[in-house]
Design a protein around this motif. Structure first.
Motif, PDB file in Angstrom:
ATOM      1  N   THR A   2      26.424  41.064  -6.347  1.00  0.00           N
ATOM      2  CA  THR A   2      25.543  40.284  -5.481  1.00  0.00           C
ATOM      3  C   THR A   2      25.231  38.922  -6.087  1.00  0.00           C
ATOM      4  OG1 THR A   2      24.565  42.320  -4.631  1.00  0.00           O
ATOM      5  CG2 THR A   2      23.308  40.292  -4.303  1.00  0.00           C
ATOM      6  N   ALA A 195      24.292  47.057   2.371  1.00  0.00           N
ATOM      7  CA  ALA A 195      24.587  45.685   2.769  1.00  0.00           C
ATOM      8  C   ALA A 195      24.445  45.645   4.274  1.00  0.00           C
ATOM      9  CB  ALA A 195      25.991  45.259   2.361  1.00  0.00           C
ATOM     10  N   GLN A 211      23.047  39.616   3.782  1.00  0.00           N
ATOM     11  CA  GLN A 211      21.814  39.892   3.065  1.00  0.00           C
ATOM     12  C   GLN A 211      20.973  40.876   3.868  1.00  0.00           C
ATOM     13  OE1 GLN A 211      19.836  40.483   0.678  1.00  0.00           O
ATOM     14  NE2 GLN A 211      19.550  38.419  -0.199  1.00  0.00           N
ATOM     15  N   ASP A 214      19.412  40.474   7.604  1.00  0.00           N
ATOM     16  CA  ASP A 214      20.043  39.386   8.348  1.00  0.00           C
ATOM     17  C   ASP A 214      20.946  39.869   9.474  1.00  0.00           C
ATOM     18  OD1 ASP A 214      18.809  37.449   6.881  1.00  0.00           O
ATOM     19  OD2 ASP A 214      20.573  36.857   5.713  1.00  0.00           O
ATOM     20  N   LEU A 239      26.441  42.880  -2.327  1.00  0.00           N
ATOM     21  CA  LEU A 239      26.723  41.846  -1.336  1.00  0.00           C
ATOM     22  C   LEU A 239      27.860  40.942  -1.806  1.00  0.00           C
ATOM     23  CD1 LEU A 239      23.026  40.800  -0.575  1.00  0.00           C
ATOM     24  CD2 LEU A 239      24.388  42.555   0.574  1.00  0.00           C
ATOM     25  N   ASN A 241      29.283  37.710  -0.674  1.00  0.00           N
ATOM     26  CA  ASN A 241      28.841  36.694   0.274  1.00  0.00           C
ATOM     27  C   ASN A 241      28.956  35.321  -0.371  1.00  0.00           C
ATOM     28  OD1 ASN A 241      26.813  34.871   1.611  1.00  0.00           O
ATOM     29  ND2 ASN A 241      26.562  36.670   2.932  1.00  0.00           N
ATOM     30  N   LEU A 244      25.699  33.300  -0.565  1.00  0.00           N
ATOM     31  CA  LEU A 244      24.788  33.729  -1.625  1.00  0.00           C
ATOM     32  C   LEU A 244      25.304  33.303  -2.986  1.00  0.00           C
ATOM     33  CD1 LEU A 244      23.816  37.326  -0.437  1.00  0.00           C
ATOM     34  CD2 LEU A 244      22.489  35.217  -0.187  1.00  0.00           C
ATOM     35  N   VAL A 252      18.595  34.227  -5.626  1.00  0.00           N
ATOM     36  CA  VAL A 252      19.207  35.255  -4.769  1.00  0.00           C
ATOM     37  C   VAL A 252      18.724  36.645  -5.161  1.00  0.00           C
ATOM     38  CG1 VAL A 252      21.380  36.376  -4.139  1.00  0.00           C
ATOM     39  CG2 VAL A 252      21.245  33.875  -4.227  1.00  0.00           C
ATOM     40  N   GLU A 255      15.187  37.091  -3.958  1.00  0.00           N
ATOM     41  CA  GLU A 255      15.196  37.263  -2.508  1.00  0.00           C
ATOM     42  C   GLU A 255      15.663  38.664  -2.117  1.00  0.00           C
ATOM     43  OE1 GLU A 255      16.885  34.215   0.418  1.00  0.00           O
ATOM     44  OE2 GLU A 255      18.435  35.776   0.387  1.00  0.00           O
ATOM     45  N   THR A 256      16.701  39.143  -2.801  1.00  0.00           N
ATOM     46  CA  THR A 256      17.239  40.467  -2.492  1.00  0.00           C
ATOM     47  C   THR A 256      16.195  41.547  -2.754  1.00  0.00           C
ATOM     48  OG1 THR A 256      19.468  39.707  -3.010  1.00  0.00           O
ATOM     49  CG2 THR A 256      19.107  42.090  -2.984  1.00  0.00           C
ATOM     50  N   ARG A 259      13.685  41.371   0.053  1.00  0.00           N
ATOM     51  CA  ARG A 259      14.236  41.917   1.293  1.00  0.00           C
ATOM     52  C   ARG A 259      14.301  43.447   1.225  1.00  0.00           C
ATOM     53  NH1 ARG A 259      17.228  38.580   4.712  1.00  0.00           N
ATOM     54  NH2 ARG A 259      16.564  36.416   4.470  1.00  0.00           N
TER      55      ARG A 259
END
Length: 266
Positions: A2, A195, A211, A214, A239, A241, A244, A252, A255-256, A259
């Protein structure tokens, strides 16, 4: 993966700052940093390695290529044991060049598991077959559903071979909740990964995992499925991505974590 833009020391430091105690590792950065050095790093940081990814790619027809794959998987088992994780995630491999024989490819996976399972057990490591979305069947993984993964795993003892439940790959399958229950009843859920699914998918598809929060998935619901099946192990967020990866990795990771709390924890 990630936050692959972070070095392993940066990853360990950031996990500590965010009070994250578990981490799933991939072989490439571990090998680049050094397996023993990585093991020392994560221990010093108080981190538990949940899984090592990835082994597999068992579908070659050529005997020399098959022997090479098995040797690499034994090394992967050894790396997992050194890192202190009991789970090696397997991406089983796609169709060999020029082949259209899905059944034959899956049987070669079973043959490889029969050889690798006892070795993994001797090192205190379990093998976790990860079914991938059918769009990867040709080039990456001929195991596309949990049912197919369990049909393979159930040929062997559960302490040797189980499955990885990854929401990105199985969310579309309306039999997946039933198969999660099947896996749980046999003690075969060895890893659980999250994911989200976002559209449109990027060109090349591989690096399009969304994410958390999303996309289209109710990840709290999927957590409920594995918990109802008896799974009490760690939950990984994995993830791939490009967006990201282009950002600051510390941001990141924070944030992960936010979330995950908002969209997964009840």
């Amino acid at each position: 993966m990630t936050v692959r833009q972070l070095s392993l020391p940066e990853l360990a430091e950031t996990c500590g700052a965010l009070s994250i105690g578990n981490v799933g590792l991939w072989r490439e950065p571990v090998q680049a940093y050094g397996v023993e050095a990585t093991a020392k790093l994560v221990r010093a940081a108080g981190l538990t390695v949940t899984t090592l990814c990835r082994g597999g790619f068992f579908t070659a027809i050529d005997p020399a290529a098959r022997a090479k794959a098995l040797a690499d998987n034994r090394r992967a088992v050894d790396e997992a044991a050194t890192l202190g994780t009991d789970t090696l995630v397997l991406v089983s491999g796609g169709l060999p060049a020029g082949s259209r024989d899905l059944r034959g490819a899956r049987e070669r996976i079973a043959d490889a598991l029969g050889e690798l399972g006892p070795y993994a057990e001797s090192r205190g490591v379990r093998l976790a077959i990860e079914p991938l979305h059918p769009m990867y069947a040709a080039d990456r993984c001929v195991v596309s559903t949990l049912a197919q993964a369990l049909d393979l795993a159930e040929r062997f003892p559960a302490h040797q071979v189980g499955v990885t439940v990854d929401t990105y790959h199985i969310w579309w399958d309306d039999t997946a909740p039933e198969q999660i229950a099947r896996a749980g009843s046999g003690g075969r859920i060895h890893a659980f990964q999250l994911a989200d699914w976002v559209t449109p998918l990027p060109e090349g598809v591989l690096n399009g995992r969304g994410q958390i929060g999303d996309g289209a998935l109710d990840l709290r619901e999927w957590k409920g499925y594995v918990e109802a099946a008896g799974y009490t192990g760690p939950i990984e967020v994995e993830l791939f991505n490009d967006g990201l990866w282009a950002r600051d990795g510390r941001e990141v990771l924070a944030e992960t974590a936010e979330r995950f709390i908002a969209h997964v924890i009840p």
